[in-house]
Design a protein around this motif. Sequence first.
Motif, PDB file in Angstrom:
ATOM      1  N   GLY A 191       0.787  -1.143   0.109  1.00 45.40           N
ATOM      2  CA  GLY A 191      -0.110  -0.174   0.173  1.00 45.40           C
ATOM      3  C   GLY A 191       0.862   1.285   0.096  1.00 45.40           C
ATOM      4  N   CYS A 192       2.238   0.992   0.055  1.00 43.82           N
ATOM      5  CA  CYS A 192       3.017   2.358   0.157  1.00 43.82           C
ATOM      6  C   CYS A 192       3.448   2.699  -1.320  1.00 43.82           C
ATOM      7  CB  CYS A 192       4.406   2.096   1.150  1.00 43.82           C
ATOM      8  SG  CYS A 192       3.995   1.795   2.658  1.00 43.82           S
ATOM      9  N   LYS A 193       3.714   4.096  -1.650  1.00 40.95           N
ATOM     10  CA  LYS A 193       4.031   4.532  -2.744  1.00 40.95           C
ATOM     11  C   LYS A 193       5.468   4.899  -2.651  1.00 40.95           C
ATOM     12  CE  LYS A 193       3.000   7.518  -6.947  1.00 40.95           C
ATOM     13  NZ  LYS A 193       1.977   8.440  -7.452  1.00 40.95           N
ATOM     14  N   ILE A 194       6.307   4.585  -3.491  1.00 43.72           N
ATOM     15  CA  ILE A 194       7.836   4.775  -3.091  1.00 43.72           C
ATOM     16  C   ILE A 194       8.681   5.346  -4.486  1.00 43.72           C
ATOM     17  CG2 ILE A 194       9.973   3.923  -2.341  1.00 43.72           C
ATOM     18  CD1 ILE A 194       8.930   1.918  -0.552  1.00 43.72           C
ATOM     19  N   LEU A 195       9.250   6.467  -4.164  1.00 42.55           N
ATOM     20  CA  LEU A 195      10.144   6.824  -5.236  1.00 42.55           C
ATOM     21  C   LEU A 195      11.550   6.458  -5.194  1.00 42.55           C
ATOM     22  CD1 LEU A 195      10.759   8.867  -7.490  1.00 42.55           C
ATOM     23  CD2 LEU A 195      11.197  10.687  -6.037  1.00 42.55           C
ATOM     24  N   ASP A 196      11.895   5.729  -6.133  1.00 49.06           N
ATOM     25  CA  ASP A 196      13.530   5.069  -6.201  1.00 49.06           C
ATOM     26  C   ASP A 196      13.948   6.117  -6.952  1.00 49.06           C
ATOM     27  OD1 ASP A 196      15.891   3.856  -6.119  1.00 49.06           O
ATOM     28  OD2 ASP A 196      15.172   1.956  -7.009  1.00 49.06           O
ATOM     29  N   LEU A 197      14.947   7.025  -6.256  1.00 48.68           N
ATOM     30  CA  LEU A 197      15.369   8.347  -6.901  1.00 48.68           C
ATOM     31  C   LEU A 197      16.971   7.825  -7.228  1.00 48.68           C
ATOM     32  CD1 LEU A 197      15.526  11.144  -7.943  1.00 48.68           C
ATOM     33  CD2 LEU A 197      15.884  11.906  -5.463  1.00 48.68           C
ATOM     34  N   GLY A 198      17.214   7.913  -8.614  1.00 53.18           N
ATOM     35  CA  GLY A 198      18.514   7.506  -8.930  1.00 53.18           C
ATOM     36  C   GLY A 198      18.786   6.047  -9.035  1.00 53.18           C
ATOM     37  N   SER A 231      14.799  -1.109  -6.735  1.00 52.24           N
ATOM     38  CA  SER A 231      13.350  -1.143  -7.358  1.00 52.24           C
ATOM     39  C   SER A 231      12.715  -2.673  -7.045  1.00 52.24           C
ATOM     40  CB  SER A 231      13.255  -0.619  -8.562  1.00 52.24           C
ATOM     41  OG  SER A 231      13.827   0.936  -8.584  1.00 52.24           O
ATOM     42  N   GLN A 232      13.474  -3.360  -7.599  1.00 49.35           N
ATOM     43  CA  GLN A 232      12.891  -5.050  -7.378  1.00 49.35           C
ATOM     44  C   GLN A 232      12.712  -5.268  -5.854  1.00 49.35           C
ATOM     45  OE1 GLN A 232      15.494  -8.005  -8.898  1.00 49.35           O
ATOM     46  NE2 GLN A 232      13.999  -8.916 -10.089  1.00 49.35           N
ATOM     47  N   GLN A 233      13.794  -4.911  -5.102  1.00 50.06           N
ATOM     48  CA  GLN A 233      13.646  -5.367  -3.713  1.00 50.06           C
ATOM     49  C   GLN A 233      12.228  -4.637  -3.052  1.00 50.06           C
ATOM     50  OE1 GLN A 233      16.205  -7.070  -2.253  1.00 50.06           O
ATOM     51  NE2 GLN A 233      16.954  -7.368  -4.278  1.00 50.06           N
ATOM     52  N   LEU A 234      11.965  -3.294  -3.597  1.00 52.27           N
ATOM     53  CA  LEU A 234      10.981  -2.709  -3.057  1.00 52.27           C
ATOM     54  C   LEU A 234       9.443  -3.161  -3.476  1.00 52.27           C
ATOM     55  CD1 LEU A 234      12.241   0.955  -3.510  1.00 52.27           C
ATOM     56  CD2 LEU A 234      12.074  -0.319  -1.344  1.00 52.27           C
ATOM     57  N   LEU A 235       9.825  -3.625  -4.517  1.00 54.57           N
ATOM     58  CA  LEU A 235       8.401  -4.531  -5.320  1.00 54.57           C
ATOM     59  C   LEU A 235       7.965  -5.769  -4.520  1.00 54.57           C
ATOM     60  CD1 LEU A 235       8.939  -4.212  -9.192  1.00 54.57           C
ATOM     61  CD2 LEU A 235       6.845  -3.058  -7.888  1.00 54.57           C
ATOM     62  N   ALA A 236       9.197  -6.441  -4.100  1.00 53.10           N
ATOM     63  CA  ALA A 236       9.061  -7.678  -3.448  1.00 53.10           C
ATOM     64  C   ALA A 236       8.318  -7.352  -2.124  1.00 53.10           C
ATOM     65  CB  ALA A 236      10.274  -8.489  -3.194  1.00 53.10           C
ATOM     66  N   ARG A 237       8.670  -6.264  -1.537  1.00 52.96           N
ATOM     67  CA  ARG A 237       7.967  -6.149  -0.308  1.00 52.96           C
ATOM     68  C   ARG A 237       6.645  -5.418  -0.317  1.00 52.96           C
ATOM     69  NH1 ARG A 237      12.549  -3.391   3.808  1.00 52.96           N
ATOM     70  NH2 ARG A 237      14.138  -4.819   3.338  1.00 52.96           N
ATOM     71  N   GLY A 238       6.012  -5.345  -1.580  1.00 53.30           N
ATOM     72  CA  GLY A 238       4.806  -5.082  -1.664  1.00 53.30           C
ATOM     73  C   GLY A 238       4.455  -3.521  -2.135  1.00 53.30           C
ATOM     74  N   ALA A 239       5.538  -2.926  -2.363  1.00 51.47           N
ATOM     75  CA  ALA A 239       5.407  -1.448  -2.405  1.00 51.47           C
ATOM     76  C   ALA A 239       5.059  -0.907  -3.907  1.00 51.47           C
ATOM     77  CB  ALA A 239       6.768  -0.583  -2.318  1.00 51.47           C
ATOM     78  N   GLN A 240       4.319   0.081  -4.406  1.00 52.61           N
ATOM     79  CA  GLN A 240       4.039   0.551  -5.703  1.00 52.61           C
ATOM     80  C   GLN A 240       5.277   1.423  -5.645  1.00 52.61           C
ATOM     81  OE1 GLN A 240       0.470   2.903  -6.024  1.00 52.61           O
ATOM     82  NE2 GLN A 240       1.030   3.670  -8.166  1.00 52.61           N
ATOM     83  N   ALA A 266      16.193  -0.904 -15.863  1.00 53.67           N
ATOM     84  CA  ALA A 266      15.438  -0.975 -14.690  1.00 53.67           C
ATOM     85  C   ALA A 266      14.096  -1.941 -15.324  1.00 53.67           C
ATOM     86  CB  ALA A 266      15.222   0.445 -14.133  1.00 53.67           C
ATOM     87  N   GLU A 267      13.714  -1.280 -16.227  1.00 56.15           N
ATOM     88  CA  GLU A 267      12.350  -1.838 -17.092  1.00 56.15           C
ATOM     89  C   GLU A 267      12.541  -3.367 -17.459  1.00 56.15           C
ATOM     90  OE1 GLU A 267       8.709  -0.757 -19.761  1.00 56.15           O
ATOM     91  OE2 GLU A 267      10.193   0.770 -19.686  1.00 56.15           O
ATOM     92  N   SER A 268      13.663  -3.758 -17.902  1.00 56.71           N
ATOM     93  CA  SER A 268      13.978  -4.888 -18.315  1.00 56.71           C
ATOM     94  C   SER A 268      13.960  -5.895 -17.082  1.00 56.71           C
ATOM     95  CB  SER A 268      15.128  -4.977 -18.927  1.00 56.71           C
ATOM     96  OG  SER A 268      15.205  -4.245 -20.119  1.00 56.71           O
TER      97      SER A 268
END
Length: 269
Positions: free
Chosen positions: A54-61, A68-77, A91-93
Motif C-alpha cells: 500500500g506504500c508508494k515509493i520513489l526510487d530516486l537514482g 526497485s525490485q527489492q521494494l516491489l518484492a516488499r509490496g510497494a508501488q 530497470a524496466e527490463s
Amino acid sequence: MNHALAENFVAESTDKQAISEAFGRAAQTYDQHAAFQRDVGHRLLEWLPWDLSGCKILDLGCGTGYFSQQLLARGAQVVCCDLSTAMLQQAESRCGTENITYQQGDAECLPFYDHQFDYVFSSLALQWCANLAVPLAEMRRVTRKGGQAIFSTLLEGSLSELKQAWAKVDSYQHVNDFITANQVKIALAQADCKNHHLDLPTITVWYSSAFALMRDLKGIGANHVQGRSSGMTRRQSLKHLEQEYQNFQHNHQGLVPATYQVCLGKINL
C-alpha cells in the motif's frame, strides 16, 4: 523549489549531460561492477519497514532497478526515476511494468507533485548534485507528512588511496571531491529537514590492483570527474599509479584497500 536554492543550483550546476551519458554508457555493465553500491543500498533498505504493501515509493537514482525490485518484492508501488534513460531501460527490463512506473528526471528538479510519496529511497545518487540541499529539499517536498526520505551519499575521504596515488603521478584531478559530514548537516538545515538521523560508516572494499578498482568505477559510470584534464592518460602514468597504489597496506589475501566514507541519512516528515 526554494528560490534561493534554485539560484544556487544554477550558479554551481554540474555537467548533467556528461554525467547522464557516462551512466548511460555503463547501463549494460553496471550490475557486474556494483557490489559496493549493493552493500550500501541494502544497509539503507534496512531502515524501511519490511511490509510496504500500500506504500508508494520513489526510487530516486534507480540505476538498473536492483533496489526497485527489492521494494516491489516488499509490496510497494514503485516509481523509478533516473537521469539516464538507458538506466531506466535496464530497470524496466529487470522489473517489468506491474506496480511500477518509470520517469526520467533530475534529483534537483523532480517532475512530481508535492506530498506524492510515502517514502523516497535514494542510494549513492546525490553525490552527483552540485548542492546537496537542493535534492534534499525536493525529496522533502514530494514526501507526504508522516513519511520518510532516506538517502546515502559519499563523504570526504572516499577513494582516498586512489587520490593519494594519483597525486604522486601528476597534478591533474582524477578523483571527484566529496563533501564533509558537517556539510551534509548544513544541507539538511538549508533544506528544512529538521527531524533527521545520520549514520557514517567507513566501508573498505579490497582489490587486486588499482586497475581493478578503476574498472569497477568505469563499469558503473562513476568515471566522470569535474576538472579533469581532457588529455589521454599515458600508459606510463598508469604503471606509475599502480606502483604507488601497491604501497598501501595489503590484507591477508594480498589485496589493496579502497576506502569509502558513507553517509546514510533518514529524514522524518
